[in-house]
Design an enzyme around this catalytic site. Structure first.
Site, PDB file in Angstrom:
ATOM      1  N   GLU A  33      24.512 -15.095   5.619  1.00 54.18           N
ATOM      2  CA  GLU A  33      24.390 -15.517   7.012  1.00 54.18           C
ATOM      3  C   GLU A  33      24.740 -17.005   7.138  1.00 54.18           C
ATOM      4  O   GLU A  33      24.746 -17.732   6.143  1.00 54.18           O
ATOM      5  CB  GLU A  33      22.973 -15.267   7.522  1.00 54.18           C
ATOM      6  CG  GLU A  33      21.906 -16.053   6.777  1.00 54.18           C
ATOM      7  CD  GLU A  33      20.700 -16.379   7.652  1.00 54.18           C
ATOM      8  OE1 GLU A  33      20.895 -16.856   8.779  1.00 54.18           O
ATOM      9  OE2 GLU A  33      19.564 -16.176   7.184  1.00 54.18           O
ATOM     10  N   LYS A 167       8.661 -16.137   6.378  1.00 48.88           N
ATOM     11  CA  LYS A 167       7.911 -17.392   6.339  1.00 48.88           C
ATOM     12  C   LYS A 167       6.502 -17.222   6.867  1.00 48.88           C
ATOM     13  O   LYS A 167       6.258 -16.425   7.760  1.00 48.88           O
ATOM     14  CB  LYS A 167       8.610 -18.409   7.229  1.00 48.88           C
ATOM     15  CG  LYS A 167       9.608 -19.170   6.493  1.00 48.88           C
ATOM     16  CD  LYS A 167       9.639 -20.604   6.977  1.00 48.88           C
ATOM     17  CE  LYS A 167      10.771 -21.238   6.249  1.00 48.88           C
ATOM     18  NZ  LYS A 167      11.999 -20.507   6.568  1.00 48.88           N
TER      19      LYS A 167
END
Ligand code: PSU
Ligand code: MN
Length: 322
Positions: A33, A167
Site C-alpha cells: 500500500e 494499532k
C-alpha cells in the site's frame, strides 16, 4: 465474471513491466500500500523507507508492486520518481475504495489504503499483500460509527494480508469481533496472541497459529479451491528486539487519544493524526518500531508468495481433498 486484468495497456491501470512479467509467468508478487508512505511516516524518510519495503520483498524472492494513483491512472508498481512524489507531495490524497473514481478523474495524486490496495491488487491477479497495520473499529465507534473501510473491503477480497495486527489506537477486541462477523480469517504467525502493532501482544487471543510460509500457502490453496472470497489475515508480531517499551506505549496512547479529542479530528484524518502523534512524542521510537514491523511483514509476505507460487497443482488438489 473474470475480473482479473493483467493487460498492462489497460485504459486506466498501468502495471510496471517487472510486475506484469511476474504475473504473466506465475512468479510471486507482493502488493504494497502507499498510504503508509504518504500518511503513515514522516515525509523526510518515507521515500527511503518505501524503497526499503520494496527491497525486503525482493530479497525474499518476490516482485514488489506498490500501488498508487498518479495522473489519472492506477499504478501497480512504482518507479523511483513516482514513489518520491507519493512520499513528498503534500497534496497526495488518502484514497480508500470510494475515493478512487474522484481522484482518478481529477488526475490527482492518490495513496491507497489497505482497502483500495487489496481491491486493486486482486483485480490484476495479485493475491499477497503486505502492510503495517490494518484499519479497524475505532474507540468510541458506538457513537462515532468510525469503522475502517478496510474491514468491509477484506470481507469481499480474496487476498492474503500480512500485518502486525491493528494499532492500539483502535478498539482491538471490537475489531476482532467484526473480523469474525465478516468471515475474514485471522491466523497468528508463530503465535496465538493477536499482535498489537508496536507491541507483540495485544492481550487478545487467536484460535489459529501457523508456523511457516508453506503452512500459510497450504491454507491459501484450500481457501482458493473452495472459492472463498474473504481475505486471510496473517498476523505477524513485530520482532522482539524492535518492540516498543510497554510503559512508553501505554502513556503515549492515552495522551494521543486525549489530543485527538481536543483537536476535534474526525473521519479519515483520525488514523494519520494518531500515527503522527506517536512519531512526534516518542523520540522516534515508534517510528523505529513501525519501520521494523513493516519490513518484517514485507519479508514474510514475500516468502508466502514464493511458497504459494511453488505449490504444484497436484499438491493443491491433494491438500484440499485430504
Ligand atoms: N494503520 C497503520 N498505519 C497506516 C494505516 C493504518 O498503522 O498507515 C493506514 C492504512 O492505509 C489503512 C488506513 O488502510 O490507514 C486506515 O485508515 P482508516 O482508519 O481511515 O480507514
Ligand atoms: Mn474512519
Amino acid at each position: 465474471m473474470d475480473t482479473h486484468d493483467t493487460d498492462d495497456t489497460d485504459d486506466i491501470v498501468t502495471i510496471e513491466p517487472a510486475v506484469a512479467a511476474a504475473l504473466a509467468s506465475g512468479s510471486p508478487v507482493v502488493a504494497l500500500e502507499s498510504t503508509i508512505i504518504s500518511h503513515g511516516l514522516p515525509s523526510d524518510s518515507s521515500a527511503r523507507i518505501g524503497r526499503e519495503i520494496e527491497a525486503a520483498v525482493t530479497e525474499s524472492g518476490a516482485v514488489p508492486a506498490t500501488v498508487a494513483l498518479l495522473d489519472g491512472r492506477v499504478r501497480i508498481g512504482l518507479d523511483e520518481a513516482s514513489l518520491e512524489r507519493i512520499a513528498t507531495d503534500q497534496a497526495v490524497a488518502k484514497a480508500s475504495i470510494r475515493d478512487l473514481g474522484v481522484v482518478l478523474a481529477r488526475g490527482a495524486l492518490g495513496a491507497t489504503t489497505v482497502a483500495s490496495t487489496a481491491y486493486l491488487a486482486q483485480r490484476v491477479g495479485i493475491t499477497v499483500f503486505a502492510t503495517g497495520g490494518l484499519g479497524g473499529v475505532h474507540r468510541g465507534a458506538r457513537e462515532s460509527w468510525d469503522e475502517s473501510a478496510d474491514l468491509l473491503a477484506l470481507a469481499s477480497t480474496p487476498v492474503t494480508v500480512v500485518c502486525a495486527g491493528v494499532k492500539s489506537i483502535l478498539d482491538v477486541p471490537a475489531t476482532l469481533e467484526r473480523l469474525e462477523t465478516l468471515s475474514i480469517a485471522v491466523v497468528g504467525y508463530r503465535t496465538h496472541a493477536f499482535p498489537g502493532f508496536y507491541v507483540r501482544d495485544s492481550a487478545a487471543r487467536l484460535p489459529w497459529r501457523l508456523d511457516s510460509p508453506r503452512q500459510v500457502a497450504a491454507v491459501i490453496a484450500c481457501r482458493s479451491r473452495l472459492g472463498q472470497q474473504q481475505a486471510l489475515i496473517v498476523a505477524n508480531p513485530i520482532p522482539e528486539r524492535s518492540e516498543m517499551d510497554r510503559e512508553l506505549h501505554d502513556h503515549t496512547l492515552a495522551a494521543a487519544l486525549d489530543a485527538l479529542d481536543q483537536a476535534g479530528v474526525e473521519g479519515r484524518d483520525v488514523t494519520p493524526f494518531l500515527l503522527a502523534y506517536f512519531h512526534e512524542h516518542t523520540a522516534g521510537r515508534s517510528l523505529t518500531a513501525n519501520v521494523a514491523l513493516v519490513l518484517n511483514n514485507a519479508r514474510l509476505a514475500g516468502h508466502i508468495a514464493v511458497a504459494a507460487a511453488a505449490r504444484p497443482a497436484s499438491a493443491r488438489r491433494s491438500t484440499a481433498t485430504r
